[in-house]
Design an enzyme around this catalytic site. Structure first.
Site, PDB file in Angstrom:
ATOM      1  N   LYS A  40      17.104 -37.550   7.140  1.00  0.00           N
ATOM      2  CA  LYS A  40      17.081 -38.285   7.996  1.00  0.00           C
ATOM      3  C   LYS A  40      16.250 -38.952   8.032  1.00  0.00           C
ATOM      4  O   LYS A  40      15.190 -37.777   7.941  1.00  0.00           O
ATOM      5  CB  LYS A  40      17.405 -37.032   9.489  1.00  0.00           C
ATOM      6  CG  LYS A  40      17.191 -37.993  10.576  1.00  0.00           C
ATOM      7  CD  LYS A  40      17.515 -36.727  12.018  1.00  0.00           C
ATOM      8  CE  LYS A  40      17.365 -37.084  12.724  1.00  0.00           C
ATOM      9  NZ  LYS A  40      18.033 -35.441  13.652  1.00  0.00           N
ATOM     10  N   ASP A  74      22.320 -30.511  21.013  1.00  0.00           N
ATOM     11  CA  ASP A  74      23.252 -32.246  20.796  1.00  0.00           C
ATOM     12  C   ASP A  74      24.062 -31.353  19.948  1.00  0.00           C
ATOM     13  O   ASP A  74      24.347 -32.402  19.011  1.00  0.00           O
ATOM     14  CB  ASP A  74      21.576 -32.178  19.816  1.00  0.00           C
ATOM     15  CG  ASP A  74      21.309 -33.713  19.877  1.00  0.00           C
ATOM     16  OD1 ASP A  74      23.021 -34.427  21.069  1.00  0.00           O
ATOM     17  OD2 ASP A  74      21.205 -34.489  18.766  1.00  0.00           O
TER      18      ASP A  74
END
Length: 149
Positions: A6, A134
Site C-alpha cells: 500500500k 475501517d
C-alpha cells in the site's frame, strides 16, 4: 511470501489538512448553536486521521490486532495478515497477501461472515479496546476455508 503493498498518494497529507481545516471551521461555527465541545471532537478526529497517515504506526497496530485475533488461539475463523514491519515505511505499508473473495457475500456464506464480523467487533469494543475502525469491502475477505480475513 506474497505481499500486498500500500503506497500513500503524494497529495494525501495536503488533502487531509484541507479536510481538517474545513471540518474544524464548521465545528467552530456549530459550537455557537450547540452545546458540547464539538471543536475538541474534531481535533481528536484530526489527531487520529493524521496518525493513520503513518504506515509504520498502522503496521504496529495491525500486528497488535493480529496478536489478538489472527493467531487462531482464540479465533479459529478469523485470519489477519502479518505486517512486514521491517519493510514498512511511513508512506509504504507491506503486508502478507491473503487470497479471498470480497463481499458482499450472498446467502448463508454472507450471513456467516456477518456473524463472525459482529462477534469480532463486539469483542473489540467490550474486551480488548482495539477496534478495527475501517471494516469496508476492500478490507474484508472470505477465504476459501470460510474464514473472515
Amino acid at each position: 511470501l506474497t505481499v500486498a503493498i500500500k503506497i500513500q498518494r503524494p497529495d494525501v497529507a495536503a488533502s487531509a489538512a484541507l479536510d481538517m481545516y474545513l471540518i474544524r471551521r464548521t465545528t467552530m461555527w456549530l459550537s455557537k448553536f450547540r452545546g458540547g465541545d464539538v471543536v475538541a471532537i474534531a481535533d481528536t478526529f484530526g489527531q487520529q486521521l493524521f496518525g493513520e497517515l503513518d504506515y509504520t504506526r498502522e503496521a504496529q497496530n495491525c500486528e497488535r490486532f493480529r496478536g489478538l485475533y489472527g493467531t487462531g488461539e482464540r479465533w479459529d475463523d478469523v485470519d489477519v495478515p502479518a505486517s512486514c514491519v521491517e519493510l514498512t515505511r511511513k508512506r509504504v505499508l507491506v503486508q502478507e497477501w491473503i487470497e479471498g473473495e470480497k463481499g458482499p457475500w450472498k446467502g448463508e456464506k454472507g450471513i456467516e461472515m456477518v456473524r463472525i464480523g459482529l462477534r469480532c467487533s463486539t469483542d473489540q469494543l467490550l474486551r480488548t479496546g482495539l477496534f478495527h475502525a475501517d471494516p469496508h469491502r476492500g478490507n474484508l475477505l472470505r477465504t476459501s476455508n470460510g474464514h473472515l480475513a
